[in-house]
Enzyme design. Structure first.
Site, PDB file in Angstrom:
ATOM      1  N   SER A 194       0.806  -1.231   0.000  1.00 55.27           N
ATOM      2  CA  SER A 194       0.000   0.000   0.000  1.00 55.27           C
ATOM      3  C   SER A 194       0.837   1.280   0.000  1.00 55.27           C
ATOM      4  O   SER A 194       0.505   2.218  -0.742  1.00 55.27           O
ATOM      5  CB  SER A 194      -0.977  -0.006   1.181  1.00 55.27           C
ATOM      6  OG  SER A 194      -1.926  -1.038   1.007  1.00 55.27           O
TER       7      SER A 194
ATOM      8  N   LYS B 237      -8.368  -5.688  11.653  1.00 56.25           N
ATOM      9  CA  LYS B 237      -9.602  -5.196  11.015  1.00 56.25           C
ATOM     10  C   LYS B 237     -10.849  -5.317  11.899  1.00 56.25           C
ATOM     11  O   LYS B 237     -11.740  -4.477  11.834  1.00 56.25           O
ATOM     12  CB  LYS B 237      -9.843  -5.935   9.690  1.00 56.25           C
ATOM     13  CG  LYS B 237      -8.837  -5.552   8.603  1.00 56.25           C
ATOM     14  CD  LYS B 237      -9.176  -6.227   7.281  1.00 56.25           C
ATOM     15  CE  LYS B 237      -8.089  -6.001   6.261  1.00 56.25           C
ATOM     16  NZ  LYS B 237      -8.426  -6.602   4.956  1.00 56.25           N
TER      17      LYS B 237
ATOM     18  N   ASP C 148     -13.017  -3.732   0.898  1.00 59.81           N
ATOM     19  CA  ASP C 148     -12.525  -5.002   0.340  1.00 59.81           C
ATOM     20  C   ASP C 148     -13.539  -5.628  -0.628  1.00 59.81           C
ATOM     21  O   ASP C 148     -13.150  -6.197  -1.657  1.00 59.81           O
ATOM     22  CB  ASP C 148     -12.207  -5.995   1.463  1.00 59.81           C
ATOM     23  CG  ASP C 148     -10.916  -5.649   2.193  1.00 59.81           C
ATOM     24  OD1 ASP C 148     -10.025  -5.037   1.580  1.00 59.81           O
ATOM     25  OD2 ASP C 148     -10.798  -5.991   3.387  1.00 59.81           O
TER      26      ASP C 148
ATOM     27  N   GLY D 293     -13.212 -20.841   2.051  1.00 55.23           N
ATOM     28  CA  GLY D 293     -12.803 -20.075   3.233  1.00 55.23           C
ATOM     29  C   GLY D 293     -13.991 -19.386   3.875  1.00 55.23           C
ATOM     30  O   GLY D 293     -15.022 -19.163   3.217  1.00 55.23           O
ATOM     31  N   ALA D 294     -13.849 -19.079   5.159  1.00 50.57           N
ATOM     32  CA  ALA D 294     -14.950 -18.429   5.876  1.00 50.57           C
ATOM     33  C   ALA D 294     -14.427 -17.401   6.876  1.00 50.57           C
ATOM     34  O   ALA D 294     -15.083 -17.085   7.856  1.00 50.57           O
ATOM     35  CB  ALA D 294     -15.797 -19.485   6.589  1.00 50.57           C
TER      36      ALA D 294
ATOM     37  N   GLY E 245     -12.354 -13.434   7.505  1.00 50.45           N
ATOM     38  CA  GLY E 245     -12.706 -12.051   7.209  1.00 50.45           C
ATOM     39  C   GLY E 245     -12.720 -11.762   5.716  1.00 50.45           C
ATOM     40  O   GLY E 245     -13.609 -11.072   5.203  1.00 50.45           O
ATOM     41  N   ALA E 246     -11.744 -12.310   4.996  1.00 49.77           N
ATOM     42  CA  ALA E 246     -11.669 -12.067   3.552  1.00 49.77           C
ATOM     43  C   ALA E 246     -12.867 -12.703   2.844  1.00 49.77           C
ATOM     44  O   ALA E 246     -13.442 -12.127   1.910  1.00 49.77           O
ATOM     45  CB  ALA E 246     -10.370 -12.628   2.997  1.00 49.77           C
TER      46      ALA E 246
ATOM     47  N   ILE F  58      -7.653 -14.433  -4.220  1.00 46.85           N
ATOM     48  CA  ILE F  58      -7.350 -13.114  -3.652  1.00 46.85           C
ATOM     49  C   ILE F  58      -5.890 -13.024  -3.222  1.00 46.85           C
ATOM     50  O   ILE F  58      -5.409 -11.956  -2.900  1.00 46.85           O
ATOM     51  CB  ILE F  58      -8.306 -12.725  -2.503  1.00 46.85           C
ATOM     52  CG1 ILE F  58      -8.044 -13.551  -1.261  1.00 46.85           C
ATOM     53  CG2 ILE F  58      -9.763 -12.846  -2.920  1.00 46.85           C
ATOM     54  CD1 ILE F  58      -8.614 -12.883  -0.025  1.00 46.85           C
TER      55      ILE F  58
ATOM     56  N   TYR G  19      -2.077 -12.606  -3.981  1.00 47.00           N
ATOM     57  CA  TYR G  19      -1.413 -11.999  -5.136  1.00 47.00           C
ATOM     58  C   TYR G  19       0.097 -12.206  -5.127  1.00 47.00           C
ATOM     59  O   TYR G  19       0.809 -11.707  -6.003  1.00 47.00           O
ATOM     60  CB  TYR G  19      -1.766 -10.511  -5.265  1.00 47.00           C
ATOM     61  CG  TYR G  19      -1.424  -9.683  -4.065  1.00 47.00           C
ATOM     62  CD1 TYR G  19      -2.412  -9.316  -3.166  1.00 47.00           C
ATOM     63  CD2 TYR G  19      -0.136  -9.258  -3.831  1.00 47.00           C
ATOM     64  CE1 TYR G  19      -2.121  -8.555  -2.064  1.00 47.00           C
ATOM     65  CE2 TYR G  19       0.178  -8.496  -2.734  1.00 47.00           C
ATOM     66  CZ  TYR G  19      -0.823  -8.140  -1.847  1.00 47.00           C
ATOM     67  OH  TYR G  19      -0.525  -7.379  -0.749  1.00 47.00           O
TER      68      TYR G  19
HETATM   69  P1  ATR Z   1      -8.747 -13.849   6.908  1.00 49.88           P
HETATM   70  O1  ATR Z   1      -9.385 -12.814   7.805  1.00 49.88           O
HETATM   71  O2  ATR Z   1      -7.497 -13.386   6.251  1.00 49.88           O
HETATM   72  O3  ATR Z   1      -9.715 -14.450   5.961  1.00 49.88           O
HETATM   73  P2  ATR Z   1      -8.933 -15.946   8.913  1.00 49.88           P
HETATM   74  O4  ATR Z   1     -10.110 -15.300   9.537  1.00 49.88           O
HETATM   75  O5  ATR Z   1      -7.852 -16.499   9.782  1.00 49.88           O
HETATM   76  O6  ATR Z   1      -8.179 -14.980   7.915  1.00 49.88           O
HETATM   77  O7  ATR Z   1      -9.458 -17.113   7.933  1.00 49.88           O
HETATM   78  C1  ATR Z   1      -8.601 -17.964   7.261  1.00 49.88           C
HETATM   79  C2  ATR Z   1      -9.394 -18.915   6.386  1.00 49.88           C
HETATM   80  O8  ATR Z   1      -8.483 -19.807   5.751  1.00 49.88           O
HETATM   81  C3  ATR Z   1     -10.375 -19.786   7.142  1.00 49.88           C
HETATM   82  O9  ATR Z   1     -11.468 -20.068   6.314  1.00 49.88           O
HETATM   83  C4  ATR Z   1      -9.543 -21.041   7.413  1.00 49.88           C
HETATM   84  O10 ATR Z   1     -10.298 -22.210   7.653  1.00 49.88           O
HETATM   85  P3  ATR Z   1     -10.823 -22.556   9.144  1.00 49.88           P
HETATM   86  O11 ATR Z   1     -12.017 -21.695   9.366  1.00 49.88           O
HETATM   87  O12 ATR Z   1     -11.139 -24.010   9.065  1.00 49.88           O
HETATM   88  O13 ATR Z   1      -9.684 -22.245  10.061  1.00 49.88           O
HETATM   89  C5  ATR Z   1      -8.799 -21.161   6.110  1.00 49.88           C
HETATM   90  N1  ATR Z   1      -7.580 -21.950   6.253  1.00 49.88           N
HETATM   91  C6  ATR Z   1      -6.419 -21.546   6.808  1.00 49.88           C
HETATM   92  N2  ATR Z   1      -5.502 -22.543   6.775  1.00 49.88           N
HETATM   93  C7  ATR Z   1      -6.107 -23.608   6.169  1.00 49.88           C
HETATM   94  C8  ATR Z   1      -5.685 -24.927   5.803  1.00 49.88           C
HETATM   95  N3  ATR Z   1      -4.451 -25.364   6.054  1.00 49.88           N
HETATM   96  N4  ATR Z   1      -6.587 -25.734   5.174  1.00 49.88           N
HETATM   97  C9  ATR Z   1      -7.833 -25.292   4.910  1.00 49.88           C
HETATM   98  N5  ATR Z   1      -8.293 -24.055   5.218  1.00 49.88           N
HETATM   99  C10 ATR Z   1      -7.438 -23.216   5.836  1.00 49.88           C
END
Ligand code: ATR
Length: 277
Positions: A21, A70, A107, A133-134, A136-137, A222, A224
């Site tokens: 940034s 965040k 975002d 994924g679930a 913040g992003a 997402i 990069y």
């Molecule tokens: P952000 O805010 O950057 O999205 P986060 O809230 O830590 O970061 O979320 C990370 C995401 O990546 C989650 O969906 C996480 O899955 P879990 O909810 O099961 O933790 C996923 N993630 C991270 N490492 C992983 C892995 N080795 N295999 C599968 N999913 C993973």
């Protein structure tokens, strides 16, 4: 203009040295000839509230927030825009003339604007999105897809509970699906998005078979760094159209820059290459 008139902004994170940034905003300030600065500010966990208090006194017009602050930023601001409310996180803060802090989340805007600028007309892709994924992003991406009118949005996550919570928060078109059902979920998907940090430099790749994914589905990441993640390489090898993640970083920066410095930044065609160089 005297030195104390310099408009200040920055990015708060921990760590923050890796953030692109400052390079991006400083480039725009130079292009537009604005007497302004944009600094990387390392703020350790527990120190965010102090920073929010001090920065306006030091002439800051606002700042970006990155990992891991965040969610706390969301709690610290005085008012939140609709996107921040829906996502539960703030990535952009604007100091208003009366000194109060407005928290925005750009975002979702950054994500959808990037996809549109790369893939063009989104109509063919709006049938069914699969979001990996679930965190913040993922919340930002799902919010963007809901607002853009995607018919069905399926959230796939290692931890199903988190996907279910996200789906419940975001409403009707969004459904959580168990990780075991991934192949089935992908079989009629028109868009696939990775929102996890898997595939990033220093992280393991996202292990996902794309065998069942239609060849005309769009695949976005997402992450990069690297620009072509293992997921995007796998998608390209089988003929899917792909969208890289760097444009999201660029587009999410635009509303903050405009609010702090009073002008819209120019989006030159070679900006991504220049940022990576
Ligand atoms: P952000 O805010 O950057 O999205 P986060 O809230 O830590 O970061 O979320 C990370 C995401 O990546 C989650 O969906 C996480 O899955 P879990 O909810 O099961 O933790 C996923 N993630 C991270 N490492 C992983 C892995 N080795 N295999 C599968 N999913 C993973």
């Amino acid at each position: 203009m005297s030195a104390d008139m310099t408009l200040r902004a920055g990015v708060l994170g921990f760590p923050v040295a890796q953030s692109l940034s400052p390079k991006l905003h400083t480039h725009w300030l130079n292009m537009l000839g604005i007497d302004g600065s944009y600094e990387a500010i390392e703020v350790s966990p527990g120190m965010l509230s102090k920073a929010f208090n001090q920065l306006p006194k030091q002439g800051f017009r606002g700042w970006n927030i990155t990992v891991p602050h965040k969610e706390e930023a969301y709690r610290l601001v005085h008012e939140r825009d609709a996107a921040a409310q829906a996502i539960g996180a703030v990535n952009t803060v604007v100091v208003r003339p009366d000194g109060t802090l407005l928290g925005m989340n750009t975002d979702a805007y950054g994500f959808i604007t990037n996809i549109k600028s790369k893939a063009g007309e989104l109509t063919p892709y709006r049938k069914k999105a699969c979001v990996i994924g679930a965190g913040g992003a993922a919340r930002a991406v799902v919010k963007a897809l809901v607002d853009d009118g995607f018919e069905r949005i399926v959230v796939l996550n290692r931890t199903l509970d988190r996907a279910e919570e996200l789906a419940a928060d975001m409403g009707k078109p969004v459904k959580a699906v168990s990780w075991d059902e991934t192949a089935k979920a992908l079989s009629d998907a028109t868009l696939l998005v990775n929102t996890t940090s898997l595939g990033m430099e220093g992280e393991p790749p996202l292990l996902l078979s794309l065998d069942s994914l239609p060849k005309n589905a769009l695949v976005a990441d997402i992450v990069y760094k690297p620009l072509i993640t293992p997921l995007l390489a796998q998608a390209q090898a089988r003929g899917n159209i792909t969208v890289t993640g760097l444009g999201m970083l660029i587009h999410q920066a635009v509303p903050g820059f405009t609010a702090w410095f009073g002008e819209e930044p120019p989006l030159e065609a070679d900006l991504e290459q220049w940022l990576l160089a």
